[in-house]
Design an enzyme around this catalytic site. Sequence first.
Site, PDB file in Angstrom:
ATOM      1  N   ARG A   1       0.811  -1.217   0.000  1.00 29.58           N
ATOM      2  CA  ARG A   1       0.000   0.000   0.000  1.00 29.58           C
ATOM      3  C   ARG A   1       0.850   1.276   0.000  1.00 29.58           C
ATOM      4  O   ARG A   1       0.543   2.236  -0.675  1.00 29.58           O
ATOM      5  CB  ARG A   1      -0.894  -0.011   1.237  1.00 29.58           C
ATOM      6  CG  ARG A   1      -2.246   0.557   0.964  1.00 29.58           C
ATOM      7  CD  ARG A   1      -3.160   0.369   2.113  1.00 29.58           C
ATOM      8  NE  ARG A   1      -2.518  -0.319   3.236  1.00 29.58           N
ATOM      9  CZ  ARG A   1      -3.170  -0.903   4.211  1.00 29.58           C
ATOM     10  NH1 ARG A   1      -4.457  -0.908   4.193  1.00 29.58           N
ATOM     11  NH2 ARG A   1      -2.541  -1.478   5.210  1.00 29.58           N
TER      12      ARG A   1
ATOM     13  N   LYS B   1      -0.361 -19.677   4.970  1.00 30.54           N
ATOM     14  CA  LYS B   1      -1.301 -19.993   6.023  1.00 30.54           C
ATOM     15  C   LYS B   1      -1.534 -18.740   6.856  1.00 30.54           C
ATOM     16  O   LYS B   1      -0.687 -17.862   6.823  1.00 30.54           O
ATOM     17  CB  LYS B   1      -0.786 -21.147   6.869  1.00 30.54           C
ATOM     18  CG  LYS B   1       0.268 -20.764   7.931  1.00 30.54           C
ATOM     19  CD  LYS B   1       0.576 -21.919   8.811  1.00 30.54           C
ATOM     20  CE  LYS B   1      -0.050 -21.793  10.159  1.00 30.54           C
ATOM     21  NZ  LYS B   1       0.753 -21.113  11.167  1.00 30.54           N
TER      22      LYS B   1
ATOM     23  N   HIS C   1       5.117 -24.303   5.389  1.00 30.37           N
ATOM     24  CA  HIS C   1       6.585 -24.239   5.295  1.00 30.37           C
ATOM     25  C   HIS C   1       7.266 -25.483   5.858  1.00 30.37           C
ATOM     26  O   HIS C   1       8.420 -25.749   5.566  1.00 30.37           O
ATOM     27  CB  HIS C   1       7.135 -22.938   5.901  1.00 30.37           C
ATOM     28  CG  HIS C   1       7.241 -22.939   7.394  1.00 30.37           C
ATOM     29  ND1 HIS C   1       6.174 -22.712   8.214  1.00 30.37           N
ATOM     30  CD2 HIS C   1       8.293 -23.135   8.213  1.00 30.37           C
ATOM     31  CE1 HIS C   1       6.564 -22.769   9.473  1.00 30.37           C
ATOM     32  NE2 HIS C   1       7.853 -23.019   9.509  1.00 30.37           N
TER      33      HIS C   1
ATOM     34  N   LYS D   1      11.031 -28.058   4.685  1.00 26.99           N
ATOM     35  CA  LYS D   1      12.186 -28.368   5.548  1.00 26.99           C
ATOM     36  C   LYS D   1      12.891 -29.619   5.027  1.00 26.99           C
ATOM     37  O   LYS D   1      12.257 -30.601   4.682  1.00 26.99           O
ATOM     38  CB  LYS D   1      11.733 -28.596   6.992  1.00 26.99           C
ATOM     39  CG  LYS D   1      11.315 -27.308   7.696  1.00 26.99           C
ATOM     40  CD  LYS D   1      10.925 -27.586   9.128  1.00 26.99           C
ATOM     41  CE  LYS D   1      10.269 -26.372   9.758  1.00 26.99           C
ATOM     42  NZ  LYS D   1      11.189 -25.473  10.418  1.00 26.99           N
TER      43      LYS D   1
ATOM     44  N   GLU E   1       8.504 -25.720  21.199  1.00 29.87           N
ATOM     45  CA  GLU E   1       9.136 -24.417  20.976  1.00 29.87           C
ATOM     46  C   GLU E   1       9.433 -23.754  22.314  1.00 29.87           C
ATOM     47  O   GLU E   1       8.730 -24.006  23.305  1.00 29.87           O
ATOM     48  CB  GLU E   1       8.202 -23.503  20.179  1.00 29.87           C
ATOM     49  CG  GLU E   1       7.865 -24.019  18.807  1.00 29.87           C
ATOM     50  CD  GLU E   1       7.022 -23.020  18.027  1.00 29.87           C
ATOM     51  OE1 GLU E   1       7.598 -22.308  17.201  1.00 29.87           O
ATOM     52  OE2 GLU E   1       5.811 -22.932  18.284  1.00 29.87           O
TER      53      GLU E   1
ATOM     54  N   ASP F   1      -2.973 -23.399  14.720  1.00 28.50           N
ATOM     55  CA  ASP F   1      -1.688 -22.827  14.300  1.00 28.50           C
ATOM     56  C   ASP F   1      -0.679 -23.908  13.892  1.00 28.50           C
ATOM     57  O   ASP F   1       0.125 -23.687  12.995  1.00 28.50           O
ATOM     58  CB  ASP F   1      -1.119 -21.991  15.464  1.00 28.50           C
ATOM     59  CG  ASP F   1       0.139 -21.229  15.095  1.00 28.50           C
ATOM     60  OD1 ASP F   1       0.104 -20.521  14.067  1.00 28.50           O
ATOM     61  OD2 ASP F   1       1.154 -21.346  15.814  1.00 28.50           O
TER      62      ASP F   1
ATOM     63  N   HIS G   1       0.992 -28.088  10.074  1.00 31.58           N
ATOM     64  CA  HIS G   1       2.351 -28.651  10.109  1.00 31.58           C
ATOM     65  C   HIS G   1       2.374 -30.085  10.638  1.00 31.58           C
ATOM     66  O   HIS G   1       2.958 -30.980  10.025  1.00 31.58           O
ATOM     67  CB  HIS G   1       3.262 -27.800  10.990  1.00 31.58           C
ATOM     68  CG  HIS G   1       3.298 -26.341  10.602  1.00 31.58           C
ATOM     69  ND1 HIS G   1       3.214 -25.922   9.301  1.00 31.58           N
ATOM     70  CD2 HIS G   1       3.415 -25.215  11.346  1.00 31.58           C
ATOM     71  CE1 HIS G   1       3.270 -24.597   9.264  1.00 31.58           C
ATOM     72  NE2 HIS G   1       3.390 -24.142  10.490  1.00 31.58           N
TER      73      HIS G   1
ATOM     74  N   LYS H   1       4.206 -23.953  23.110  1.00 35.20           N
ATOM     75  CA  LYS H   1       5.124 -22.816  23.194  1.00 35.20           C
ATOM     76  C   LYS H   1       5.664 -22.735  24.613  1.00 35.20           C
ATOM     77  O   LYS H   1       5.060 -23.247  25.545  1.00 35.20           O
ATOM     78  CB  LYS H   1       4.384 -21.534  22.840  1.00 35.20           C
ATOM     79  CG  LYS H   1       3.760 -21.608  21.457  1.00 35.20           C
ATOM     80  CD  LYS H   1       3.992 -20.358  20.658  1.00 35.20           C
ATOM     81  CE  LYS H   1       3.401 -20.440  19.283  1.00 35.20           C
ATOM     82  NZ  LYS H   1       4.350 -20.819  18.245  1.00 35.20           N
TER      83      LYS H   1
HETATM   84  C1  BG6 Z   1       4.268 -21.073  12.200  1.00 33.84           C
HETATM   85  C2  BG6 Z   1       3.409 -20.823  13.399  1.00 33.84           C
HETATM   86  O1  BG6 Z   1       3.502 -21.527  11.134  1.00 33.84           O
HETATM   87  O2  BG6 Z   1       5.260 -22.035  12.531  1.00 33.84           O
HETATM   88  C3  BG6 Z   1       4.249 -20.371  14.575  1.00 33.84           C
HETATM   89  O3  BG6 Z   1       2.433 -19.840  13.091  1.00 33.84           O
HETATM   90  C4  BG6 Z   1       5.370 -21.336  14.841  1.00 33.84           C
HETATM   91  O4  BG6 Z   1       3.448 -20.210  15.739  1.00 33.84           O
HETATM   92  C5  BG6 Z   1       6.138 -21.636  13.573  1.00 33.84           C
HETATM   93  O5  BG6 Z   1       6.235 -20.749  15.805  1.00 33.84           O
HETATM   94  C6  BG6 Z   1       7.146 -22.766  13.783  1.00 33.84           C
HETATM   95  O6  BG6 Z   1       7.968 -22.885  12.664  1.00 33.84           O
HETATM   96  P1  BG6 Z   1       9.464 -23.398  12.783  1.00 33.84           P
HETATM   97  O7  BG6 Z   1       9.933 -23.450  11.371  1.00 33.84           O
HETATM   98  O8  BG6 Z   1      10.195 -22.407  13.637  1.00 33.84           O
HETATM   99  O9  BG6 Z   1       9.396 -24.748  13.439  1.00 33.84           O
END
Ligand code: BG6
Length: 483
Positions: A51, A148, A178, A182, A216, A235, A240, A331
Amino acid sequence: MVSRVIPVEVFDLVIFGGTGDLARRKILPGLYRRFLAGQMTGDSRIIGAARAEMDDAAFRKTVAEALEEFVPEKHRDPATVRDFLSRLHYVAIDAKGEGGWSALKALMRPDVVQAFYFSVAPALFGDLALRLKSHGIAGEEARIVVEKPFGRDLATARALNTTLAQHFEERQIYRIDHYLGKETVQNLMAVRFANILFEPLWKSEYIDHVQITVAETVGVEGRGAYYDKSGAMRDMVQNHIMQLLCLIAMEPPYHFDPDAVRDEKLKVIRALDPVAPEDIVRGQYLAGGGQGSYLDHSENPTSRTESYIAMKVHISNWRWKGTPFYLRTGKRLRARASEIAITFREPPHSIFDDAKGWRENVLVIRLQPDEGMNLMVMIKEPGPGGMRLMQVPLDMTFADALGAEHAETPDAYERLIMDVIRGNQTLFMRGDEVEAAWAWTDPIIGGWEARGDKPQGYDPGTSGPEDALMLMHRDGRRWRDIR
Ligand code: BG6
């Protein structure tokens, strides 16, 4: 061993949301690394679109700053950075209006690969898709990349799929998860389908249970508003962890081909049983270690959103009937550690008297950090004293096995963006796959909402709520340590 870099075709990549956080942290640094590796061939270009009013020079300056922040100095030779920046352009665009679209059209070249990365809120996907078509910018072969969250339930995911389908064909849509980019996640397929060793044992007859852990140490600070509407289930699990589960559980595809792989993953998702409330544990981190609690980061002081979830899942098909999959993610846990552990059953009969050291074989696939594989096997304890058994690891840390030039593997985004340019959808989610994942997820979330379940508090730096331990203990099993 020298890593091979396969050049991709010349492209124009437009990043909507080009000045946003994801573009700065992942997309642009990833593209720079591919440029450095010699993969951004010819006069390929990147066009930022957002924007804010700015010119090419101002955009290049913001990207230079992002590279400084997110690319290690040893990879930032000034001449290379300058060369990369010279391929960047910028167009100020109004996603909901007509401003900027003719300028974008004038910039695009019809005879190169065209890719449009929607790194914006999903609410804008429809507007962007519509205008790319109505202004005649995106051709028949153009590709669009979406991030996502792809919906927050089945209804919203379906609506997004329908909107995109009005303007683009499925073969043009690249939905990013993503985790599929990996290195070690793709290795799951190599391990399973390029070795004869494991596949004959890969079934409930020989596998007692599977554990998938994505732990995490970070909390949700800074993302409280998004996360509170999401939680660990939406999430991490719906996307994932679901993908990891699919790669472990799917049947061998007939070929490593986008639809063959995605067809098999879809069958796994469709075979997932509903999950009983007693097989789910949700948690929320408390304050500790000098850091605030989940609720301190949330805009809602009475939020019941989970920052941790553990669950026992069953797959109803011939291969997996009777083998539970235990999933957990959270987390603010003790360590950042993602792994898949496959625990085999005990041999049917022991010929040894000494069963003291007896343990099952476990195959641990470590996704991050310290990527590698570890197979726990039984051997004879060395020395005199008869046949005593002990368990030892057959350890393969990839960094040791592969040597220095593989020490830095490409980031997930680098690989995925290059796959978009190559036109390879294998590592992207198909629309029906995403919808099936939501169809399984929705009743689980709906269930705890209807019951008014509250997540259990857990201390930061631990392995999560106490009840999660019980989830396995009551089955006579235990979680592997998070470390
Ligand atoms: C994201 C989530 O898609 O993946 C996050 O929204 C998460 O909450 C992250 O921390 C984890 O990705 P990675 O690659 O650090 O394991």
